[in-house]
Write an enzyme that holds these catalytic residues in place. Structure first.
Site, PDB file in Angstrom:
ATOM      1  N   LYS A  18       0.839  -1.203   0.000  1.00 39.53           N
ATOM      2  CA  LYS A  18       0.000   0.000   0.000  1.00 39.53           C
ATOM      3  C   LYS A  18       0.872   1.250   0.000  1.00 39.53           C
ATOM      4  CE  LYS A  18      -1.809   1.779   3.979  1.00 39.53           C
ATOM      5  NZ  LYS A  18      -1.614   3.233   4.087  1.00 39.53           N
ATOM      6  N   ASN A  19       1.880   1.261   0.864  1.00 33.52           N
ATOM      7  CA  ASN A  19       2.619   2.508   1.070  1.00 33.52           C
ATOM      8  C   ASN A  19       3.565   2.878  -0.060  1.00 33.52           C
ATOM      9  OD1 ASN A  19       1.241   2.863   3.385  1.00 33.52           O
ATOM     10  ND2 ASN A  19       2.964   2.580   4.788  1.00 33.52           N
ATOM     11  N   ARG A  88      -5.637  10.273   4.327  1.00 33.09           N
ATOM     12  CA  ARG A  88      -4.770  11.389   4.715  1.00 33.09           C
ATOM     13  C   ARG A  88      -3.487  11.454   3.904  1.00 33.09           C
ATOM     14  NH1 ARG A  88      -7.990  12.898   9.070  1.00 33.09           N
ATOM     15  NH2 ARG A  88      -9.249  11.041   9.147  1.00 33.09           N
ATOM     16  N   CYS A 112      -5.720  12.654  12.807  1.00 29.58           N
ATOM     17  CA  CYS A 112      -6.297  11.346  12.518  1.00 29.58           C
ATOM     18  C   CYS A 112      -6.160  10.413  13.698  1.00 29.58           C
ATOM     19  CB  CYS A 112      -5.674  10.752  11.269  1.00 29.58           C
ATOM     20  SG  CYS A 112      -4.269   9.741  11.588  1.00 29.58           S
ATOM     21  N   ARG A 117      -1.334  14.965  12.638  1.00 27.22           N
ATOM     22  CA  ARG A 117      -0.412  14.627  11.543  1.00 27.22           C
ATOM     23  C   ARG A 117      -0.072  15.907  10.793  1.00 27.22           C
ATOM     24  NH1 ARG A 117      -1.847   8.688   9.073  1.00 27.22           N
ATOM     25  NH2 ARG A 117       0.307   8.376   8.534  1.00 27.22           N
ATOM     26  N   PRO A 118       0.873  16.685  11.318  1.00 30.12           N
ATOM     27  CA  PRO A 118       1.208  17.954  10.680  1.00 30.12           C
ATOM     28  C   PRO A 118       1.859  17.739   9.314  1.00 30.12           C
ATOM     29  CG  PRO A 118       2.734  17.480  12.478  1.00 30.12           C
ATOM     30  CD  PRO A 118       1.705  16.392  12.472  1.00 30.12           C
ATOM     31  N   ILE A 119       1.827  18.778   8.474  1.00 33.13           N
ATOM     32  CA  ILE A 119       2.485  18.681   7.171  1.00 33.13           C
ATOM     33  C   ILE A 119       3.486  19.814   7.003  1.00 33.13           C
ATOM     34  CG2 ILE A 119       0.682  17.373   5.967  1.00 33.13           C
ATOM     35  CD1 ILE A 119      -0.279  20.084   4.814  1.00 33.13           C
ATOM     36  N   ASP A 120       3.967  20.351   8.155  1.00 33.12           N
ATOM     37  CA  ASP A 120       4.897  21.480   8.094  1.00 33.12           C
ATOM     38  C   ASP A 120       6.158  21.167   7.279  1.00 33.12           C
ATOM     39  OD1 ASP A 120       5.188  19.675  10.295  1.00 33.12           O
ATOM     40  OD2 ASP A 120       6.758  20.945  11.110  1.00 33.12           O
ATOM     41  N   LEU A 121       6.661  19.935   7.368  1.00 34.17           N
ATOM     42  CA  LEU A 121       7.883  19.599   6.633  1.00 34.17           C
ATOM     43  C   LEU A 121       7.627  19.567   5.121  1.00 34.17           C
ATOM     44  CD1 LEU A 121       9.202  16.730   8.965  1.00 34.17           C
ATOM     45  CD2 LEU A 121       9.934  19.117   8.914  1.00 34.17           C
ATOM     46  N   ASP A 302       4.324   0.734  11.979  1.00 32.13           N
ATOM     47  CA  ASP A 302       3.153   0.030  11.444  1.00 32.13           C
ATOM     48  C   ASP A 302       3.082  -1.430  11.915  1.00 32.13           C
ATOM     49  OD1 ASP A 302       2.456   2.323  10.180  1.00 32.13           O
ATOM     50  OD2 ASP A 302       2.848   1.628   8.146  1.00 32.13           O
ATOM     51  N   ILE A 324       7.215   7.149  16.932  1.00 33.05           N
ATOM     52  CA  ILE A 324       6.893   7.852  15.678  1.00 33.05           C
ATOM     53  C   ILE A 324       5.593   8.648  15.785  1.00 33.05           C
ATOM     54  CG2 ILE A 324       6.544   7.595  13.183  1.00 33.05           C
ATOM     55  CD1 ILE A 324       9.340   6.769  14.075  1.00 33.05           C
ATOM     56  N   ARG A 394      -8.463  -0.695   4.214  1.00 36.15           N
ATOM     57  CA  ARG A 394      -7.601   0.338   3.639  1.00 36.15           C
ATOM     58  C   ARG A 394      -6.234  -0.237   3.279  1.00 36.15           C
ATOM     59  NH1 ARG A 394      -6.363   4.344   7.649  1.00 36.15           N
ATOM     60  NH2 ARG A 394      -4.864   4.748   6.008  1.00 36.15           N
TER      61      ARG A 394
HETATM   62  C1  UD1 Z   1       4.025   6.907   6.339  1.00 38.01           C
HETATM   63  C2  UD1 Z   1       3.192   5.673   6.145  1.00 38.01           C
HETATM   64  C3  UD1 Z   1       2.659   5.178   7.490  1.00 38.01           C
HETATM   65  C4  UD1 Z   1       3.785   4.995   8.466  1.00 38.01           C
HETATM   66  C5  UD1 Z   1       4.648   6.245   8.546  1.00 38.01           C
HETATM   67  C6  UD1 Z   1       5.891   6.074   9.402  1.00 38.01           C
HETATM   68  C7  UD1 Z   1       2.243   5.947   3.946  1.00 38.01           C
HETATM   69  C8  UD1 Z   1       1.027   6.130   3.125  1.00 38.01           C
HETATM   70  N1  UD1 Z   1       2.075   5.974   5.262  1.00 38.01           N
HETATM   71  O1  UD1 Z   1       3.162   7.913   6.873  1.00 38.01           O
HETATM   72  O2  UD1 Z   1       1.993   3.936   7.262  1.00 38.01           O
HETATM   73  O3  UD1 Z   1       3.246   4.716   9.731  1.00 38.01           O
HETATM   74  O4  UD1 Z   1       5.094   6.626   7.243  1.00 38.01           O
HETATM   75  O5  UD1 Z   1       6.653   5.013   8.945  1.00 38.01           O
HETATM   76  O6  UD1 Z   1       3.321   5.703   3.430  1.00 38.01           O
HETATM   77  N2  UD1 Z   1       5.666  14.756  10.786  1.00 38.01           N
HETATM   78  C9  UD1 Z   1       5.741  16.109  11.107  1.00 38.01           C
HETATM   79  N3  UD1 Z   1       5.634  17.019  10.099  1.00 38.01           N
HETATM   80  C10 UD1 Z   1       5.483  16.646   8.784  1.00 38.01           C
HETATM   81  C11 UD1 Z   1       5.429  15.279   8.480  1.00 38.01           C
HETATM   82  C12 UD1 Z   1       5.528  14.347   9.492  1.00 38.01           C
HETATM   83  O7  UD1 Z   1       5.858  16.476  12.267  1.00 38.01           O
HETATM   84  O8  UD1 Z   1       5.408  17.537   7.921  1.00 38.01           O
HETATM   85  C13 UD1 Z   1       5.746  13.750  11.868  1.00 38.01           C
HETATM   86  C14 UD1 Z   1       4.431  12.965  11.991  1.00 38.01           C
HETATM   87  O9  UD1 Z   1       3.495  13.654  12.783  1.00 38.01           O
HETATM   88  C15 UD1 Z   1       4.892  11.689  12.645  1.00 38.01           C
HETATM   89  C16 UD1 Z   1       6.285  11.481  12.043  1.00 38.01           C
HETATM   90  O10 UD1 Z   1       6.694  12.758  11.544  1.00 38.01           O
HETATM   91  O11 UD1 Z   1       4.988  11.853  14.021  1.00 38.01           O
HETATM   92  C17 UD1 Z   1       6.343  10.451  10.945  1.00 38.01           C
HETATM   93  O12 UD1 Z   1       5.531  10.838   9.878  1.00 38.01           O
HETATM   94  P1  UD1 Z   1       5.828  10.439   8.356  1.00 38.01           P
HETATM   95  O13 UD1 Z   1       7.120   9.698   8.264  1.00 38.01           O
HETATM   96  O14 UD1 Z   1       5.666  11.663   7.532  1.00 38.01           O
HETATM   97  O15 UD1 Z   1       4.648   9.427   8.082  1.00 38.01           O
HETATM   98  P2  UD1 Z   1       3.622   9.447   6.887  1.00 38.01           P
HETATM   99  O16 UD1 Z   1       4.318   9.754   5.613  1.00 38.01           O
HETATM  100  O17 UD1 Z   1       2.426  10.236   7.280  1.00 38.01           O
END
Ligand code: UD1
Length: 415
Positions: A18-19, A88, A112, A117-121, A302, A324, A394
């Site tokens: 999936k990922n 998401r 969620c 789940r921030p997207i600041d990065l 996961d 995480i 999912r």
């Molecule tokens: C992906 C996987 C998910 C897995 C996760 C960690 C997909 C579709 N999903 O999720 O199954 O559990 O990797 O291996 O591939 N964070 C920030 N700011 C950001 C982005 C992330 O603070 O802009 C934080 C998140 O809140 C979290 C951590 O970084 O605490 C890890 O997130 P990230 O590696 O981005 O996971 P996803 O890509 O959402």
């Protein structure tokens, strides 16, 4: 509905990941031609990604075991809020839309089941590549003038989604993009391999520093998605907790090096050969001292829930540390309803193995937590009714069939 107690026994192929399917589907926008994707799993998250592609103007069809995407007519630049909420990780379309269409308007994916789940990065990285971003009323409006500009980006955390978004945005940028502290997950490598098959120039995917040399255009490609290492882990958990024996085919043990030793520490016998993982579970599992979730190559977050369900019946005490996601222990309350003895405090969960689990009426709270309940139910005395299984769909292709093939009694009841 799961009737527990049967020893799982048999052979099972692992479906596509999936990922990596989700970012590869987003990436198919970039080729501007046809993508033939093999081994793309039949999951509701994949359906949601296909729906987004169609909204953007792509045509998508299933042909036997392939998904065929034609992105030549993509032109629409807005993802409806409903689809953003459904999945998401649809945020990963952002980088691809900007590189291909120079514009993207979407709503914030929001918080969620796993906590905020921030997207600041993602946002900061895209800005560095030259994207102009305005945020208003929960909506992100992004645009670029012409091609994006390659640059150096250092991530403060190796976010999987942010690394994917940068990759997607930068393959068509002008000049070189260097990502420091990039995520190293195998799914990043799978995405990079697909993009490379389309003509992208990417070096060192899977390493901490990743280099993209922008090209002017990409072309059509055929690609086979890697096997799903988390689904594979879940099936192994089912066999291990029932004292069963399983041969996973189409599996890739090389991607599971932090997970497979956990099964051995718990008393399972494991043999791997290319494409296959063979596990024999003991009569009773033994506890595993400490499991800390980490970015790859560490133990995957996961896998935390299904492995916890498995160790809930082990002899002795296992300790988990979830590093995480802030709120990834929602399955614990449900496991306790089945007789598990688990206590959490902040990042830590202490699992005191019990001799028996009991069937109960429980609720899937999220994707992996839901799969964990199936694992526990397979080993429980009596019948477990798991609600909200939409979460499980999912990320697992017909989980009831997968476990039934192995002799488990798992039925889907439509209410
Ligand atoms: C992906 C996987 C998910 C897995 C996760 C960690 C997909 C579709 N999903 O999720 O199954 O559990 O990797 O291996 O591939 N964070 C920030 N700011 C950001 C982005 C992330 O603070 O802009 C934080 C998140 O809140 C979290 C951590 O970084 O605490 C890890 O997130 P990230 O590696 O981005 O996971 P996803 O890509 O959402």
């Amino acid at each position: 509905m799961v009737q527990g107690g049967a020893r799982l026994l048999g052979e099972l192929p692992v479906h596509g990941a999936k990922n990596s399917s989700l970012p590869i589907l987003a990436a198919s926008l970039l080729s501007g031609g046809e993508t033939v994707l093999y081994n793309c799993p039949r999951l509701t998250d994949v359906d949601a990604a296909v729906e987004i592609l169609q909204v953007l103007g792509c045509t998508v069809r299933r042909e036997e075991d392939a998904l065929v995407i034609d992105s030549s007519r993509a032109a629409h630049t807005e993802i409806p809020e409903k689809l953003m909420h459904e999945m998401r990780s649809s945020i990963v379309f952002l980088g691809a839309m900007l590189a291909r269409l120079s514009r993207a308007r979407l709503s914030f994916p929001g918080g969620c089941e796993l906590g905020p789940r921030p997207i600041d990065l993602h946002i900061a990285s895209l800005k560095r590549l030259g994207v102009q971003i305005t945020e208003e009323y929960g909506c992100i409006d992004c645009r670029t003038e012409g091609r994006l500009q390659g640059t150096k980006i250092t991530l403060s955390f190796p976010s999987v989604g942010a690394t994917e978004n940068i990759l997607l945005a930068s393959v068509l940028a002008q000049g070189e993009t260097v990502i420091h502290n990039a995520a190293q997950e195998p799914e990043i490598v799978d995405l990079a391999n697909y993009l490379t098959a389309c003509g992208a120039r990417i070096r060192d995917a899977g390493k901490s520093t990743l280099v993209v040399e922008g090209v002017e255009r990409l072309h059509s490609a055929e690609y086979t998605v890697m096997p799903d290492r988390i689904a594979a882990t879940t099936y192994l958990c089912g066999a291990a907790v029932t004292g069963g024996e399983i041969l996973l085919t189409s599996a890739h043990s090389g991607d599971m090096e932090s997970v497979l030793p956990v099964f051995e520490q718990a008393g399972c016998r494991l043999e791997t050969e290319p494409g296959r993982i063979h596990l024999i579970g003991p009569r009773r599992l033994t506890a595993v001292k400490e499991l800390r979730t980490m970015p790859y190559p560490g133990f995957p977050t996961d896998a935390q829930a299904p492995i916890m369900a498995m160790l809930a019946r082990a002899e002795g005490t296992s300790v988990f540390v979830e590093n995480i996601f802030e709120s990834r222990y929602k399955h614990v309350g449900e496991l306790c309803r089945m007789g598990a003895d688990i206590h959490t405090e902040g990042k830590v969960a202490v699992v005191r193995g019990v001799e028996k689990l009991y069937g109960a009426s429980v609720e899937a709270t999220d994707l992996r937590g839901g799969a964990a309940l199936v694992v526990a139910a397979l080993a429980a005395d009596g019948i477990t009714r798991i609600g909200s299984v939409g979460h499980i769909d999912r990320g697992y292709e017909a989980i009831e069939d997968a476990f039934s093939v192995l002799g488990g009694s798992v039925r889907r009841i439509r209410e």
